[in-house]
Design a protein around this motif. Structure first.
Motif, PDB file in Angstrom:
ATOM      1  N   UNK A 157       0.796  -1.223   0.000  1.00  0.00           N
ATOM      2  CA  UNK A 157       0.000   0.000   0.000  1.00  0.00           C
ATOM      3  C   UNK A 157       0.828   1.271   0.000  1.00  0.00           C
ATOM      4  N   UNK A 158       2.085   1.198   0.397  1.00  0.00           N
ATOM      5  CA  UNK A 158       2.858   2.419   0.591  1.00  0.00           C
ATOM      6  C   UNK A 158       4.319   2.107   0.283  1.00  0.00           C
ATOM      7  N   UNK A 159       4.551   1.694  -0.964  1.00  0.00           N
ATOM      8  CA  UNK A 159       5.798   1.042  -1.336  1.00  0.00           C
ATOM      9  C   UNK A 159       7.057   1.888  -1.065  1.00  0.00           C
ATOM     10  N   UNK A 160       7.081   3.151  -1.513  1.00  0.00           N
ATOM     11  CA  UNK A 160       8.331   3.913  -1.395  1.00  0.00           C
ATOM     12  C   UNK A 160       8.644   4.238   0.061  1.00  0.00           C
ATOM     13  N   UNK A 161       7.605   4.498   0.856  1.00  0.00           N
ATOM     14  CA  UNK A 161       7.821   4.762   2.282  1.00  0.00           C
ATOM     15  C   UNK A 161       8.340   3.490   2.961  1.00  0.00           C
ATOM     16  N   UNK A 162       7.822   2.344   2.523  1.00  0.00           N
ATOM     17  CA  UNK A 162       8.269   1.067   3.075  1.00  0.00           C
ATOM     18  C   UNK A 162       9.740   0.823   2.752  1.00  0.00           C
ATOM     19  N   UNK A 163      10.146   1.133   1.529  1.00  0.00           N
ATOM     20  CA  UNK A 163      11.555   0.969   1.146  1.00  0.00           C
ATOM     21  C   UNK A 163      12.439   1.804   2.061  1.00  0.00           C
ATOM     22  N   UNK A 164      12.047   3.067   2.276  1.00  0.00           N
ATOM     23  CA  UNK A 164      12.844   3.949   3.127  1.00  0.00           C
ATOM     24  C   UNK A 164      12.977   3.381   4.532  1.00  0.00           C
ATOM     25  N   UNK A 165      11.939   2.741   4.996  1.00  0.00           N
ATOM     26  CA  UNK A 165      11.910   2.189   6.353  1.00  0.00           C
ATOM     27  C   UNK A 165      12.665   0.862   6.438  1.00  0.00           C
ATOM     28  N   UNK A 166      13.188   0.402   5.301  1.00  0.00           N
ATOM     29  CA  UNK A 166      14.021  -0.797   5.321  1.00  0.00           C
ATOM     30  C   UNK A 166      13.300  -2.075   4.926  1.00  0.00           C
ATOM     31  N   UNK A 167      12.050  -1.992   4.457  1.00  0.00           N
ATOM     32  CA  UNK A 167      11.342  -3.199   4.024  1.00  0.00           C
ATOM     33  C   UNK A 167      11.906  -3.650   2.683  1.00  0.00           C
ATOM     34  N   UNK A 168      12.210  -4.943   2.590  1.00  0.00           N
ATOM     35  CA  UNK A 168      12.720  -5.481   1.324  1.00  0.00           C
ATOM     36  C   UNK A 168      11.533  -5.720   0.398  1.00  0.00           C
ATOM     37  N   UNK A 169      11.131  -4.642  -0.284  1.00  0.00           N
ATOM     38  CA  UNK A 169       9.907  -4.671  -1.079  1.00  0.00           C
ATOM     39  C   UNK A 169       9.980  -5.700  -2.214  1.00  0.00           C
ATOM     40  N   UNK A 170      11.143  -5.803  -2.863  1.00  0.00           N
ATOM     41  CA  UNK A 170      11.278  -6.764  -3.965  1.00  0.00           C
ATOM     42  C   UNK A 170      11.135  -8.200  -3.479  1.00  0.00           C
ATOM     43  N   UNK A 171      11.779  -8.468  -2.345  1.00  0.00           N
ATOM     44  CA  UNK A 171      11.722  -9.813  -1.769  1.00  0.00           C
ATOM     45  C   UNK A 171      10.285 -10.172  -1.378  1.00  0.00           C
ATOM     46  N   UNK A 172       9.614  -9.213  -0.756  1.00  0.00           N
ATOM     47  CA  UNK A 172       8.216  -9.418  -0.369  1.00  0.00           C
ATOM     48  C   UNK A 172       7.363  -9.693  -1.611  1.00  0.00           C
ATOM     49  N   UNK A 173       7.660  -8.965  -2.707  1.00  0.00           N
ATOM     50  CA  UNK A 173       6.902  -9.146  -3.943  1.00  0.00           C
ATOM     51  C   UNK A 173       7.066 -10.563  -4.488  1.00  0.00           C
TER      52      UNK A 173
END
Lengths: 282, 257
Positions: A164-180
């Protein structure tokens, strides 16, 4: 013409569909849940592509006398990984899915045409089973459902954040690609399970329609998944019970019930007739 | 202590150079205004720092273990997001951790405090889709600050806000910095709302960049050299007005740097 509804031998028929009911309820649980993320991650169309490749995998495995559910899983995970790797952006993803889909269907139809077995088995993969869920299939479904539920529970917060909030999540250290990636694999597993029950062509009615209806009615992190699972549950279990009397495939009943839920949700939240007021402030 | 350091960072899109050999450092607790005309890569710089935009050459280094909060530029498509305000803010607190967002009292208190600080507590149960641009900005500020990050990257957090709200939100950044020691990199078109808080200005222009104190950078000679044209920087009652930056035919508001 067979009757659409016939409840005369019901007490005798119910024990025969116990497996189907267990499988259907499990599928509704994981399907309704994962459907919420399918929509928020804009993967509704991708689900269709994954299910056609799942069908292809199942048909090829059937032809070679291998485990059909395993074939289904191989097909859908392959598709999920291709779409997850090459289709990061929505526009790219849509054309990629549209390219994969007929290819998968073609392979599947070829394998089914070469398969010497009964015709009823053939169409089951495309349009759903009647009452033929056997014990090994139920074991598969339980294994898939439990793994997917555990994975979603463990990754719930980063998955919501990334969806829901991809770029903010990236900044916070969430591995968005891995989660995807992880999500695409979970989706592949659920699709493979759904293909066994409802058929490759109609998977969307379970993985997209209930969640779409729920998202019209609420934006609550708690109520959207609960409603989506509830709608999926009523559609599948209700569909199996209704289909029983007529001896027809369960899928038209399932698809119709879930569609009606969506229709009602839209009417309730429409600007003109709505009593829930989707657009305005409460 | 250096929190963030870029060394010769260069990036171009096609034939258009965004920045060429950009080198600067952000110290802990520093408040930096990132200013420049449209197309000079201010938003892109924030995206490069969080890692969603790569570089052609050079490097961006962040201190080990430092946490970042990012306030993206407001986009209208955000309004389709099916999420309640309190849940969006909560993502800033613990959305990166595994597990379910259990409704604990501690989390609820933090969300309430964060929303109160931006005067948005009454929006807690509202869907994001129902917020105005200004309301969304304030909610974004609450989401960025609730996790007490070491560095806050804010992309035009004052857009969509009226003058009074601009001052309120600007002061929140200053309070957060004092309270938690967070550094702030703040993209804005107008330095005036934050002029009392800013330690340094990083000014990006088509022909280069300049970093220094507000006094050093916001000078007629400096900006004239950066733009290669006559620019007047006028000071009046503690405010700075820039007259004559040339790309204003498209963006009339932006000469108020």
């Amino acid at each position: 013409m067979p009757t659409l509804f016939d409840f005369s031998d019901y007490d005798r028929l119910i024990p025969l569909v116990t497996n189907s009911l267990i499988a259907g309820a499990l599928l509704a649980l994981v399907g309704g849940l994962i459907g919420v993320f399918v929509i928020t991650r804009q993967l509704a169309f991708a689900v269709h592509g994954v299910s056609e490749l799942s069908f292809a995998g199942a048909a090829v495995f059937l032809l070679f006398g291998l485990d059909v559910v395993l074939g289904s899983i191989v097909g859908s995970i392959t598709a999920a990984i291709i779409i997850g790797t090459l289709g990061a952006r929505v526009q790219e993803r849509n054309s990629l899915v549209a390219v994969l889909m007929p290819f998968g269907l073609g392979i599947g139809i070829l394998a089914l045409s070469l398969y010497p077995g009964r015709a009823a088995n053939k169409f089951g993969l495309l349009t759903g089973q009647i009452v033929t869920v056997d014990d090994p299939q139920v074991t598969w479904l339980i294994a898939i459902s439990v793994s997917v539920l555990i994975a979603i529970a463990v990754f719930w917060r980063p998955l919501v954040f990334a969806s829901l909030d991809s770029s903010v999540a990236v900044a916070r250290g969430v591995k968005v690609d891995l989660i995807g990636w992880l999500f695409m694999i979970l989706l592949g597993l659920v699709v493979a399970a759904a293909v066994q029950i409802i058929g490759a062509l109609l998977v969307l009615s379970l993985l997209v329609t209930p969640a779409a209806a729920a998202l019209r009615l609420s934006s609550s992190q708690f109520w959207v998944p609960v409603m989506s699972i509830g709608i999926a549950m009523i559609s599948v279990v209700g569909g199996i019970l209704l289909a029983l009397g007529g001896g027809l495939p369960i899928s038209p009943y399932v698809t119709t019930i879930s569609f009606l839920f969506y229709l009602v949700a839209r009417i309730l939240t429409s600007k003109r007739f709505g009593i829930i007021g989707a657009g305005g402030r409460k | 202590m250096t929190l963030l350091k870029t060394t010769d960072a260069s990036l171009s899109f096609g034939t258009r150079a965004i920045w060429d050999k950009l080198s600067f450092a952000v110290e802990k607790g520093e408040f930096i205004a990132l200013i420049g005309a449209n197309g000079t890569g201010k938003s892109t710089l924030l995206k490069a720092i969080i890692g969603v935009q790569g570089l052609d050459s050079g490097s961006i280094e962040l201190e080990d273990g430092a946490s970042i909060s990012y306030i993206p530029q407001h986009r209208t498509e955000d309004s389709a997001t099916p999420l309640k305000v309190k849940d969006l803010v909560r993502l800033g607190l613990d959305g990166h951790k595994p597990g379910l967002p259990l409704p604990t009292l501690a989390a609820k208190e933090k969300v309430t405090a964060a929303l109160s600080s931006v005067q948005a507590l009454e929006l807690a149960n509202e869907s994001i889709g129902n917020l105005s641009g200004g309301e969304m900005q304030r909610v974004r500020v609450a989401q960025a600050m609730i996790g007490s990050p070491d560095l806050i990257l804010a992309d035009e957090p004052l857009s969509n806000l009226d003058l009074n709200q601009q001052l309120v939100v600007s002061e929140l950044f200053e309070q957060q910095r004092k309270k938690t020691g967070a550094a702030v990199l703040f993209v804005t078109h107008d330095v005036n709302p934050i002029i009392d808080y800013v330690d340094k200005v990083l000014y990006l222009a088509p022909g280069g960049y300049r970093m220094g104190t507000t006094e050093e950078v916001m000078q007629s000679e400096v900006l004239s050299e950066l733009y290669g044209a006559d620019i007047d920087v006028v000071r009046n009652q503690g405010r700075i007005v820039v007259i004559g930056t040339h790309d204003h035919a498209h963006h009339p508001g932006e000469d108020w740097v």
